[in-house]
Design a protein around this motif. Structure first.
Motif, mmCIF file in Angstrom:
data_model
loop_
_atom_site.group_PDB
_atom_site.id
_atom_site.type_symbol
_atom_site.label_atom_id
_atom_site.label_comp_id
_atom_site.label_asym_id
_atom_site.label_seq_id
_atom_site.Cartn_x
_atom_site.Cartn_y
_atom_site.Cartn_z
ATOM 1 N N ASN A 31 0.842 -1.188 0.000
ATOM 2 C CA ASN A 31 0.000 0.000 0.000
ATOM 3 C C ASN A 31 0.878 1.238 0.000
ATOM 4 O O ASN A 31 2.105 1.144 0.045
ATOM 5 C CB ASN A 31 -0.964 -0.011 1.195
ATOM 6 C CG ASN A 31 -0.234 -0.044 2.533
ATOM 7 O OD1 ASN A 31 0.852 0.542 2.681
ATOM 8 N ND2 ASN A 31 -0.804 -0.720 3.513
ATOM 9 N N ASN A 32 0.274 2.418 -0.054
ATOM 10 C CA ASN A 32 1.073 3.630 -0.231
ATOM 11 C C ASN A 32 1.987 3.924 0.950
ATOM 12 O O ASN A 32 3.098 4.433 0.768
ATOM 13 C CB ASN A 32 0.164 4.840 -0.526
ATOM 14 C CG ASN A 32 -1.019 4.917 0.418
ATOM 15 O OD1 ASN A 32 -0.889 4.701 1.614
ATOM 16 N ND2 ASN A 32 -2.186 5.226 -0.129
ATOM 17 N N GLN A 36 6.073 4.034 0.639
ATOM 18 C CA GLN A 36 6.886 5.180 1.055
ATOM 19 C C GLN A 36 8.041 4.727 1.929
ATOM 20 O O GLN A 36 9.188 5.183 1.767
ATOM 21 C CB GLN A 36 6.011 6.190 1.806
ATOM 22 C CG GLN A 36 4.974 6.906 0.961
ATOM 23 C CD GLN A 36 5.578 7.973 0.071
ATOM 24 O OE1 GLN A 36 6.765 8.276 0.162
ATOM 25 N NE2 GLN A 36 4.761 8.550 -0.807
ATOM 26 N N ASP A 288 -5.503 5.716 -3.529
ATOM 27 C CA ASP A 288 -4.481 5.612 -4.563
ATOM 28 C C ASP A 288 -4.967 6.133 -5.903
ATOM 29 O O ASP A 288 -4.162 6.499 -6.756
ATOM 30 C CB ASP A 288 -4.044 4.146 -4.721
ATOM 31 C CG ASP A 288 -3.493 3.567 -3.435
ATOM 32 O OD1 ASP A 288 -2.282 3.615 -3.244
ATOM 33 O OD2 ASP A 288 -4.292 3.082 -2.617
ATOM 34 N N THR A 307 0.507 10.101 -3.507
ATOM 35 C CA THR A 307 0.926 8.805 -2.973
ATOM 36 C C THR A 307 2.047 8.170 -3.779
ATOM 37 O O THR A 307 2.505 7.081 -3.423
ATOM 38 C CB THR A 307 -0.268 7.827 -2.937
ATOM 39 O OG1 THR A 307 -0.685 7.554 -4.277
ATOM 40 C CG2 THR A 307 -1.431 8.412 -2.159
ATOM 41 N N LEU A 308 2.483 8.823 -4.851
ATOM 42 C CA LEU A 308 3.506 8.241 -5.730
ATOM 43 C C LEU A 308 4.886 8.760 -5.348
ATOM 44 O O LEU A 308 5.136 9.969 -5.438
ATOM 45 C CB LEU A 308 3.211 8.583 -7.190
ATOM 46 C CG LEU A 308 1.873 8.090 -7.747
ATOM 47 C CD1 LEU A 308 1.673 8.617 -9.153
ATOM 48 C CD2 LEU A 308 1.812 6.582 -7.728
ATOM 49 N N ALA A 352 2.547 2.115 -11.068
ATOM 50 C CA ALA A 352 1.537 3.158 -11.223
ATOM 51 C C ALA A 352 0.653 2.894 -12.435
ATOM 52 O O ALA A 352 -0.571 3.029 -12.374
ATOM 53 C CB ALA A 352 2.217 4.518 -11.336
ATOM 54 N N LYS A 403 -5.541 -1.278 -1.753
ATOM 55 C CA LYS A 403 -5.560 -0.101 -2.606
ATOM 56 C C LYS A 403 -6.970 0.495 -2.551
ATOM 57 O O LYS A 403 -7.957 -0.239 -2.584
ATOM 58 C CB LYS A 403 -5.210 -0.442 -4.057
ATOM 59 C CG LYS A 403 -3.933 -1.234 -4.254
ATOM 60 C CD LYS A 403 -2.704 -0.483 -3.848
ATOM 61 C CE LYS A 403 -1.448 -1.239 -4.255
ATOM 62 N NZ LYS A 403 -1.394 -2.627 -3.801
#
Length: 498
Positions: A31-32, A36, A288, A307-308, A352, A403
């Protein structure tokens, strides 16, 4: 036959997952927040990676936002036509090209062949399976497991998912029912009835909106809720002040009964969800993907750029340190760092694009829900989406896990849009299994006289006339799952009450 050493040639096929592909698969299912953290760790240990500080509206070289047309016809059916989409091309790079770490290619120039991942959900260095078995089950996972066997209609199941997601760590519902009904475009009575089903789940008291309702649900579960106990719960403020004479008068009980009632209330728990606490702080869901309605009934699907992770390969720094490397060990280290950095940037870019592609297809399939509400959820499974976009089912499963998508009707996990189905007669649109169960219950509930009792064969005939291709044994299985007795037993009960 003589026993001895000999030389043989054998030809065979085997699946080899390279370390780079393992990393790409791992990135796809994160997940985001986990992504990260992973990128931060890579930035710390790889000197050739640098953060892209340039604020760009779209941080990945992805296709333009998808747009789908919705035909607003009276019966709520929606026709989805793609107005512009992501390219379906997935150029398969050879293993040698994937592992070479060439320096002259653009990081986002290649595509990752997800089909090499196969069905396996784990690989060396992936501890997700082990951690899933070792960690404690959360309250929401416990409630969702019970929801899968609750045999709700598809619309009711969608409402239940939204309500369960609105339950806090203590087990209390933190959502307004009228607002939820308006957001899902359904009647408030439907939301109330679904909440009543959730309040029957374990642990007792879950889904309550206040302390009084929580205690009431637990007392009902113990079959100890009566008018005297209801009066006591209506005056918990008096109990807190220890005003026993007033409580005794209000509840119309003597001293001994009041002491027993207070002891029963003290034995209850005001936080039924606390037993499932994992010690982890609940994180705010950050979507997302964003879905917004455009002009002409089009749905625009776009990635959430916030979130990218934005990382680049520092080619200048690589040229400087590569020229100063003298020993073979230094040259190998620089080469490995460059290969790893190039592959990470490429993997993030492809991750992505894959999320956007899967989310766009889900929106295309479930545009009726977005346009008309929860009652128009269509039957959908992983295979349908995977076939439509040319990917493996395991890839779609990884993409949709953890997501979230933000829509005009709220924020939902991508897995929310998947429901089982039953084939239709004449090759028409399939029916959700939950909706078929709901139809069986409606038909049986309409029985009021002995002559109206429907056998399983009669139910099959009625359902087939309605376009549901179903077998008698399936009807019997659904009827038993709904805890409905056979037609013989129902006919006997109606005869007794006549």
């Amino acid at each position: 036959m003589a026993i001895g050493p000999r030389l043989e040639f054998r030809q065979g096929q085997s699946l080899v997952i390279t370390p780079q592909l393992q990393q790409a698969i791992k990135l796809l299912q994160l997940n985001n927040l986990e992504l990260q953290a992973f990128v931060e760790a890579e930035l710390e240990k790889n000197p050739l990676l640098q953060r892209d500080e340039v604020d760009a509206e779209v941080a990945v070289e992805a296709p333009a936002p998808e747009s789908y047309a919705v035909d607003s016809v009276p019966d709520g059916a929606a026709a989805a036509d793609m107005d512009g989409g992501a390219s379906d091309s997935h150029a398969d790079a050879s293993p040698g090209e994937r592992d070479s770490g060439e320096t002259g290619s653009e990081p986002s120039g290649g595509q990752i062949d997800w089909s090499k991942a196969g069905r396996g959900g784990s690989f060396e260095g992936d501890d997700n399976l082990e951690s899933a078995h070792s960690r404690e089950k959360s309250l929401w996972e416990h409630l969702h497991e019970q929801l899968t066997v609750a045999s709700l209609a598809p619309a009711d199941q969608g409402v239940a998912v939204v309500l369960i997601d609105a339950i806090d760590e203590g087990g209390y519902l933190r959502a307004d029912l009228e607002e939820t009904a308006e957001r899902l475009a359904c009647a408030p009575e439907r939301v109330e009835s679904v909440l009543a089903v959730i309040q029957g789940f374990d642990p007792a008291g879950v889904g309550a909106r206040d302390v009084r309702e929580c205690l009431m649900l637990q007392l009902k579960d113990r079959n100890r809720y009566d008018p005297a106990m209801a009066a006591l719960l209506d005056h918990l403020d008096l109990l807190a002040r220890r005003d026993l004479p007033s409580l005794k008068k209000i509840c119309s009980v003597d001293d001994e009964d009041l002491r027993d009632m207070i002891a029963e209330v003290r034995a209850l728990t005001p936080r039924p969800g606390a037993a499932f606490s994992t010690g982890e702080t609940a994180q705010t869901v950050v979507p997302d993907v964003h879905v917004r309605e455009g002009l002409g009934g089009l749905w625009h699907v776009e990635l959430n750029a916030e979130t990218l992770p934005r990382v680049l390969v520092d080619q200048r720094y690589h040229a400087r340190i590569a020229g100063g490397a003298r020993s073979d060990q230094d040259k190998t280290f620089v080469s490995d760092c460059l290969s790893s950095a190039n592959w990470l940037v490429k993997s993030l870019d492809q991750r992505a694009k894959t999320i956007l592609k899967v989310a766009s297809e889900i929106v295309r399939q479930q545009d009726s829900f977005l346009a008309f509400g929860v009652e128009h959820l269509r039957p959908l499974n992983l295979k349908t989406v995977a076939d439509a976009i040319g990917m493996h089912e395991s890839t779609v499963s990884r993409v949709t896990s953890n997501k979230y998508v933000s829509t005009p009707r709220g924020v939902f996990e991508l897995k929310f849009f998947f429901t089982s189905s039953i084939a239709a007669t004449g090759g028409g649109e399939a029916h959700s299994a939950q909706s078929v169960r709901h139809k069986i219950r409606q038909l049986i509930d309409a029985e009021s006289r002995e002559s109206e009792v429907l056998s399983d064969d009669a139910l099959v005939d009625i359902l087939k006339e309605a376009g549901v291709d179903i077998a008698r044994r399936t009807v019997a299985k659904y009827r038993e799952a709904l805890k409905i007795p056979s037609s013989v037993e129902r006919r006997r009960r109606l005869r007794e009450h006549a």
